[in-house]
Design a protein around this motif. Structure first.
Motif, PDB file in Angstrom:
ATOM      1  N   ILE A 170       0.744  -1.101  -0.057  1.00 43.02           N
ATOM      2  CA  ILE A 170      -0.157  -0.227   0.156  1.00 43.02           C
ATOM      3  C   ILE A 170       0.757   1.231  -0.021  1.00 43.02           C
ATOM      4  O   ILE A 170       0.097   2.370  -0.198  1.00 43.02           O
ATOM      5  N   VAL A 175      -2.410   9.193  -1.679  1.00 42.27           N
ATOM      6  CA  VAL A 175      -3.298   9.976  -0.684  1.00 42.27           C
ATOM      7  C   VAL A 175      -3.307  11.343  -0.837  1.00 42.27           C
ATOM      8  O   VAL A 175      -2.251  11.882  -1.683  1.00 42.27           O
ATOM      9  N   ASP A 177      -1.678  14.716   0.421  1.00 45.08           N
ATOM     10  CA  ASP A 177      -0.692  15.171   1.175  1.00 45.08           C
ATOM     11  C   ASP A 177      -1.345  16.466   2.124  1.00 45.08           C
ATOM     12  O   ASP A 177      -1.614  17.481   1.582  1.00 45.08           O
ATOM     13  N   LEU A 186       1.594   7.254  -0.026  1.00 45.27           N
ATOM     14  CA  LEU A 186       1.213   6.991   1.371  1.00 45.27           C
ATOM     15  C   LEU A 186       2.475   6.980   2.187  1.00 45.27           C
ATOM     16  O   LEU A 186       2.489   7.737   3.262  1.00 45.27           O
ATOM     17  N   GLU A 187       3.403   6.312   1.754  1.00 46.17           N
ATOM     18  CA  GLU A 187       4.472   6.083   2.474  1.00 46.17           C
ATOM     19  C   GLU A 187       5.612   7.302   2.666  1.00 46.17           C
ATOM     20  O   GLU A 187       6.524   7.563   3.274  1.00 46.17           O
ATOM     21  N   ALA A 190       3.451   8.692   5.688  1.00 49.40           N
ATOM     22  CA  ALA A 190       3.360   7.746   6.824  1.00 49.40           C
ATOM     23  C   ALA A 190       4.155   6.380   6.846  1.00 49.40           C
ATOM     24  O   ALA A 190       4.337   5.236   6.261  1.00 49.40           O
ATOM     25  N   SER A 191       5.361   6.714   7.414  1.00 49.94           N
ATOM     26  CA  SER A 191       6.439   5.792   7.470  1.00 49.94           C
ATOM     27  C   SER A 191       7.409   6.315   8.512  1.00 49.94           C
ATOM     28  O   SER A 191       7.698   7.457   8.833  1.00 49.94           O
TER      29      SER A 191
END
Length: 199
Positions: A170, A175, A177, A186-187, A190-191
């Motif tokens: 995923i 997504v 920002d 996404l990463e 969120a990572s």
């Protein structure tokens, strides 16, 4: 009735997790008990560059475990995906030299036992299913937060891997920002890598 149980000494396996700049390895028995474990910093840009360090790591792990090498059934190598996709941009979260070529025969020859390769998030989900929070679940999604972000999927007690082992990848899902209001992977938001960039 005769009670039967698995003999943990019946066989052993090597686990190797390849990350950018490091390799974590362990020896485990059939009850998933760790017999030895070590993390080393090394060049993991491609399989050839890492082979000598990984071979030496496996030798140390086997020696420290006290297990005869002949009793090790094989090695499982996990790394971040996606697998088998052409890379059209520089991506510091993936290891394209590993995921776009078949390094298994060379590693099996160097290590001296069979080698299988898989996605790190799927492997983490398998671990949770065998001896973790998901051991009583037949179907679930496991989110794996590392340098990037991925997922492992179980359906009816079986890992779902997809054609190239990318089911649950995923991290490249677009997504919005919140900082720029523009689409972003996404990463990138969120990572661990994204968190490090904010510090």
């Amino acid at each position: 009735p005769i009670d039967l149980s698995l003999n943990p000494e019946g066989g052993f396996a090597i686990g190797l997790q390849i990350d950018r700049g490091s390799v974590t390895g362990l020896v485990a028995d059939l009850e998933i008990s760790t017999r030895s474990q070590e993390r080393v910093l090394c060049n993991t840009d491609d399989p050839v560059s890492a082979l000598a360090e990984i071979t030496a790591l496996v030798d140390r792990l086997v020696q420290r475990s006290g297990v005869e090498r002949a009793r090790i059934w094989g090695a499982g190598i996990v790394l971040p995906g996606p697998f088998g996709l052409a890379v059209d941009r520089v991506d510091t979260l993936t290891l394209p030299a590993w995921t776009q070529q078949d390094f298994v025969p060379g590693y099996a020859a160097a290590l001296g036992f069979p080698v299988i390769v898989g996605n790190d998030a799927t492997a983490a989900a398998i671990g949770e299913n065998l001896d973790g929070v998901a051991r009583d679940l037949r179907s679930f999604v496991y989110l794996y937060l590392g340098e990037g972000i991925g997922g492992g999927i179980f359906v009816d007690d079986r890992p779902l891997t997809g054609a190239f082992g990318n089911a649950g990848e995923i991290g490249r899902m677009l997504v919005i920002d919140p900082e720029t209001a523009a689409p972003a992977p996404l990463e990138s938001i969120a990572s661990i890598s994204a968190l490090r960039a904010l510090l």
